[in-house]
Design an enzyme around this catalytic site. Sequence first.
Site, PDB file in Angstrom:
ATOM      1  N   VAL A  11       0.825  -1.213   0.000  1.00  0.00           N
ATOM      2  CA  VAL A  11       0.000   0.000   0.000  1.00  0.00           C
ATOM      3  C   VAL A  11       0.858   1.262   0.000  1.00  0.00           C
ATOM      4  O   VAL A  11       0.664   2.165  -0.817  1.00  0.00           O
ATOM      5  CB  VAL A  11      -0.961  -0.021   1.210  1.00  0.00           C
ATOM      6  CG1 VAL A  11      -1.630   1.325   1.401  1.00  0.00           C
ATOM      7  CG2 VAL A  11      -2.020  -1.084   0.998  1.00  0.00           C
ATOM      8  N   PHE A 151      -8.515   1.000  -1.065  1.00  0.00           N
ATOM      9  CA  PHE A 151      -9.292  -0.113  -1.624  1.00  0.00           C
ATOM     10  C   PHE A 151      -8.559  -0.827  -2.754  1.00  0.00           C
ATOM     11  O   PHE A 151      -9.154  -1.619  -3.468  1.00  0.00           O
ATOM     12  CB  PHE A 151     -10.639   0.417  -2.143  1.00  0.00           C
ATOM     13  CG  PHE A 151     -11.461   1.078  -1.068  1.00  0.00           C
ATOM     14  CD1 PHE A 151     -12.187   0.307  -0.167  1.00  0.00           C
ATOM     15  CD2 PHE A 151     -11.493   2.453  -0.939  1.00  0.00           C
ATOM     16  CE1 PHE A 151     -12.934   0.907   0.840  1.00  0.00           C
ATOM     17  CE2 PHE A 151     -12.242   3.061   0.069  1.00  0.00           C
ATOM     18  CZ  PHE A 151     -12.962   2.289   0.958  1.00  0.00           C
ATOM     19  N   LEU A 152      -7.262  -0.516  -2.946  1.00  0.00           N
ATOM     20  CA  LEU A 152      -6.548  -1.145  -4.060  1.00  0.00           C
ATOM     21  C   LEU A 152      -6.482  -2.648  -3.885  1.00  0.00           C
ATOM     22  O   LEU A 152      -6.534  -3.164  -2.762  1.00  0.00           O
ATOM     23  CB  LEU A 152      -5.135  -0.568  -4.201  1.00  0.00           C
ATOM     24  CG  LEU A 152      -4.083  -0.804  -3.112  1.00  0.00           C
ATOM     25  CD1 LEU A 152      -3.487  -2.191  -3.164  1.00  0.00           C
ATOM     26  CD2 LEU A 152      -2.986   0.228  -3.241  1.00  0.00           C
ATOM     27  N   ASN A 227     -14.616  -4.944   3.004  1.00  0.00           N
ATOM     28  CA  ASN A 227     -13.910  -6.223   2.844  1.00  0.00           C
ATOM     29  C   ASN A 227     -14.744  -7.400   3.356  1.00  0.00           C
ATOM     30  O   ASN A 227     -14.732  -8.477   2.765  1.00  0.00           O
ATOM     31  CB  ASN A 227     -12.551  -6.181   3.555  1.00  0.00           C
ATOM     32  CG  ASN A 227     -11.486  -5.591   2.646  1.00  0.00           C
ATOM     33  OD1 ASN A 227     -11.788  -5.159   1.533  1.00  0.00           O
ATOM     34  ND2 ASN A 227     -10.256  -5.553   3.106  1.00  0.00           N
ATOM     35  N   CYS A 279      -5.443  -9.444   3.323  1.00  0.00           N
ATOM     36  CA  CYS A 279      -6.515  -8.541   3.770  1.00  0.00           C
ATOM     37  C   CYS A 279      -7.797  -9.249   4.209  1.00  0.00           C
ATOM     38  O   CYS A 279      -8.185  -9.141   5.373  1.00  0.00           O
ATOM     39  CB  CYS A 279      -6.842  -7.549   2.672  1.00  0.00           C
ATOM     40  SG  CYS A 279      -5.494  -6.392   2.398  1.00  0.00           S
ATOM     41  N   LYS A 282      -7.788 -11.465   7.504  1.00  0.00           N
ATOM     42  CA  LYS A 282      -7.551 -10.723   8.748  1.00  0.00           C
ATOM     43  C   LYS A 282      -8.624  -9.658   8.975  1.00  0.00           C
ATOM     44  O   LYS A 282      -9.029  -9.421  10.110  1.00  0.00           O
ATOM     45  CB  LYS A 282      -6.144 -10.127   8.753  1.00  0.00           C
ATOM     46  CG  LYS A 282      -6.034  -8.748   8.163  1.00  0.00           C
ATOM     47  CD  LYS A 282      -4.678  -8.130   8.403  1.00  0.00           C
ATOM     48  CE  LYS A 282      -4.452  -6.938   7.503  1.00  0.00           C
ATOM     49  NZ  LYS A 282      -5.335  -5.800   7.673  1.00  0.00           N
TER      50      LYS A 282
HETATM   51  P1  NAD Z   1       3.260  -4.670   4.017  1.00  0.00           P
HETATM   52  O1  NAD Z   1       3.609  -5.645   5.067  1.00  0.00           O
HETATM   53  O2  NAD Z   1       3.494  -5.008   2.583  1.00  0.00           O
HETATM   54  O3  NAD Z   1       4.048  -3.296   4.309  1.00  0.00           O
HETATM   55  C1  NAD Z   1       4.181  -2.710   5.562  1.00  0.00           C
HETATM   56  C2  NAD Z   1       5.478  -1.923   5.573  1.00  0.00           C
HETATM   57  O4  NAD Z   1       5.554  -1.171   6.786  1.00  0.00           O
HETATM   58  C3  NAD Z   1       6.730  -2.801   5.538  1.00  0.00           C
HETATM   59  O5  NAD Z   1       7.585  -2.366   4.491  1.00  0.00           O
HETATM   60  C4  NAD Z   1       7.371  -2.588   6.906  1.00  0.00           C
HETATM   61  O6  NAD Z   1       8.789  -2.674   6.866  1.00  0.00           O
HETATM   62  C5  NAD Z   1       6.893  -1.178   7.236  1.00  0.00           C
HETATM   63  N1  NAD Z   1       6.921  -0.848   8.662  1.00  0.00           N
HETATM   64  C6  NAD Z   1       6.486  -1.565   9.718  1.00  0.00           C
HETATM   65  N2  NAD Z   1       6.685  -0.884  10.865  1.00  0.00           N
HETATM   66  C7  NAD Z   1       7.246   0.287  10.531  1.00  0.00           C
HETATM   67  C8  NAD Z   1       7.689   1.424  11.279  1.00  0.00           C
HETATM   68  N3  NAD Z   1       7.584   1.459  12.613  1.00  0.00           N
HETATM   69  N4  NAD Z   1       8.219   2.461  10.621  1.00  0.00           N
HETATM   70  C9  NAD Z   1       8.337   2.418   9.261  1.00  0.00           C
HETATM   71  N5  NAD Z   1       7.939   1.375   8.512  1.00  0.00           N
HETATM   72  C10 NAD Z   1       7.406   0.336   9.128  1.00  0.00           C
HETATM   73  O7  NAD Z   1       1.744  -4.300   4.263  1.00  0.00           O
HETATM   74  P2  NAD Z   1       0.642  -3.848   3.165  1.00  0.00           P
HETATM   75  O8  NAD Z   1       0.137  -5.032   2.437  1.00  0.00           O
HETATM   76  O9  NAD Z   1       1.153  -2.666   2.419  1.00  0.00           O
HETATM   77  O10 NAD Z   1      -0.530  -3.379   4.146  1.00  0.00           O
HETATM   78  C11 NAD Z   1      -0.428  -2.193   4.926  1.00  0.00           C
HETATM   79  C12 NAD Z   1      -1.807  -1.858   5.457  1.00  0.00           C
HETATM   80  O11 NAD Z   1      -2.695  -1.567   4.374  1.00  0.00           O
HETATM   81  C13 NAD Z   1      -2.480  -2.997   6.228  1.00  0.00           C
HETATM   82  O12 NAD Z   1      -3.250  -2.457   7.264  1.00  0.00           O
HETATM   83  C14 NAD Z   1      -3.396  -3.623   5.197  1.00  0.00           C
HETATM   84  O13 NAD Z   1      -4.500  -4.258   5.778  1.00  0.00           O
HETATM   85  C15 NAD Z   1      -3.842  -2.415   4.410  1.00  0.00           C
HETATM   86  N6  NAD Z   1      -4.249  -2.705   3.041  1.00  0.00           N
HETATM   87  C16 NAD Z   1      -3.544  -3.605   2.299  1.00  0.00           C
HETATM   88  C17 NAD Z   1      -3.937  -3.857   0.988  1.00  0.00           C
HETATM   89  C18 NAD Z   1      -3.204  -4.871   0.152  1.00  0.00           C
HETATM   90  O14 NAD Z   1      -3.746  -5.260  -0.874  1.00  0.00           O
HETATM   91  N7  NAD Z   1      -2.008  -5.296   0.548  1.00  0.00           N
HETATM   92  C19 NAD Z   1      -5.045  -3.178   0.432  1.00  0.00           C
HETATM   93  C20 NAD Z   1      -5.703  -2.231   1.216  1.00  0.00           C
HETATM   94  C21 NAD Z   1      -5.298  -2.006   2.522  1.00  0.00           C
END
Ligand code: NAD
Length: 468
Positions: A11, A151-152, A227, A279, A282
Site C-alpha cells: 500500500v 481499496f486497491l 472487505n 486482507c 484478517k
Molecule cells: P506490508 O507488510 O506489505 O508493508 C508494511 C510496511 O511497513 C513494511 O515495508 C514494513 O517494513 C513497514 N513498517 C512496519 N513498521 C514500521 C515502522 N515502525 N516504521 C516504518 N515502517 C514500518 O503491508 P501492506 O500489504 O502494504 O498493508 C499495509 C496496510 O494496508 C495494512 O493495514 C493492510 O490491511 C492495508 N491494506 C492492504 C492492501 C493490500 O492489498 N495489501 C489493500 C488495502 C489495505
Amino acid sequence: MRIAVVGSGYVGLVAGACFADLGHEIILVDNDQRKLEALRNGQVPIHEKFLPELLTRNRGTRLQFSADLKEAVRLSAAIFVAVGTPPTQSGEADLSYVESVAREISGGIEDYKVVVEKSTVPVYTSDWIRRIILRNGTDPECFDVTSNPEFLREGTAVTDFLFPDRIVIGCDSARSAEVLREIYAPMTSGSYYRRPEAIPQPDRGVIPPPLIVTSTKSAELIKHACNAFLAMKISFINAVASVCESVGANVNQVVHGIGTDSRIGSRFLNPGIGYGGSCFPKDVMAFRAVAREHGYDFRLLDAVVEINEEQRVRFLRKVNSALWTLRGKQLGVLGLAFKGGTDDIRESPALAIVQSLLQQGSKIVAYDPAAMDRAREVLGDQIGYAASSYDAAQGADALLILTEWEEFANLELERLRSALKYPIVIDGRNLYDPEVMAGQGLTYYSVGRAASHPDGVPGGLLKNGKKA
Ligand code: NAD
C-alpha cells in the site's frame, strides 16, 4: 504538497509512487533498511504493473526514501500511515506497528500536521492514535487524525489507486478535510487524467472519481464493512457451488443468472478454493472482533470464515476422489500466489493446499509466473519449481490449477495432455469449460460443476493417450 508515507509495502509504496505522479513531493519512510536500499538502487520489491514506470520517473526527484520518520514528519504537511496491521492469535488487529509509528510521529510535530490512517484499522483507532500523540507531549492544536482507507487490489494496485471507484476521507475537522481534498485534487478535478504521461485508464474506472467525506469513525468502518461484504460474496457463491455439486447444477449458469441482477452484480461471484491474501482473512476476523468488543455478535462473519475454510477441504477431497491415494504421486501445480497478478503468497489458499498435499506424501512440481521466489522462502526444496506450466505438468499424475493467472486460462491443451502422465486436471479456479476439456481428452474436475470425462467415461485413471 510534501507528504510522508510511512511503510513502503504494497500500500505505502503504491500510494507513494502514485502521489508523486500526481505531482506531490513524497518521502517514503520504512524501518527496513534493506528495502530502502533496494528502492534507492532502482529495485522494485513487489510485482505490480506500472509500478516500475512510476518509480523510475519519480525516484530521486518527487520521491525520496528515508528511515528518519521524525525528520519526514517535520518536513511534511500530511503523514500517511501504511504499516501492517496483522492479526493476533485471537483474530483482533495487532496495532502495535501503528502505535509505534504514532509515538514517533509526535516527536516530529512542530506545526499543523494531518495524520492519515491508510492502513486498515478497526473503528476507534483514530482516537487511540490521537491519544498516543497527545500523551507524548504534542499540542492538540497542532494535528488532526483522519482516515483514508485504501481499496486497491494487489495485481492491479496502481490503476486501482489512480482510477478508484471512489475516494473516502474520514475527517472530524474542516481544516484536515481541506488538506486531504488538496492531495486528491489532481484526481477529483480530472487534471491528472489529461496529462499525456498519465497511466492509461483501465476498462472500468470513473473519471473523475467521487470524493466521499465522512466522519473518521465512519471511514474506518467503511473499509472493514467493504472487505467483509466482499468476502461474504465469495463465501456465498462457494456455498451455492457446493449445492450445485450435490444436485448436479452448473454454478456458472447460476452465477450468470444471479449476477445479471443489477442489485447483485456479477463481480466477486467466482467460485473456487476460497479467498486468501493479507486482507480478507484478517479484516473479516478483525471486524468480527471489534463488533464483539462493542457489544454486537456478528455471527454472519463466522459463517463466512467457516465456508471459506471448507472450500480447501472440499478441493482436497476432490483430489483424493480423482487420484485415490496420494503417497508418492506426482502433482503438477499451477499457481502459488493468493490470486493472479501478484507475487504475494500471504494466506494463499494455493500454498495451504500444497502443504496439505505434501503432508499426504505427494510430490509437487509447481509453477507460478511471479510468486516462486517468495514461495521458495516458505517451502524451500520440499517442492520442485518448474519453468513453465508444461514443465509442471510433465510426467504428473494430475495437474492442479490453484491461482487464476490469465496465462493458466490459455494453455495449449494438446501439449498439456501429452505432458501429463495421466490426463487429469483438477481446477480450483474454474478456468476452463468442462466440455472443451473432455473434448481434448482430459478428465476435468472443477468447482460447482460436474466432472467431465473424455468420451463421457468416468474414472479418469486411463493411461494418457489411451481411449476408453
Ligand atoms: P506490508 O507488510 O506489505 O508493508 C508494511 C510496511 O511497513 C513494511 O515495508 C514494513 O517494513 C513497514 N513498517 C512496519 N513498521 C514500521 C515502522 N515502525 N516504521 C516504518 N515502517 C514500518 O503491508 P501492506 O500489504 O502494504 O498493508 C499495509 C496496510 O494496508 C495494512 O493495514 C493492510 O490491511 C492495508 N491494506 C492492504 C492492501 C493490500 O492489498 N495489501 C489493500 C488495502 C489495505
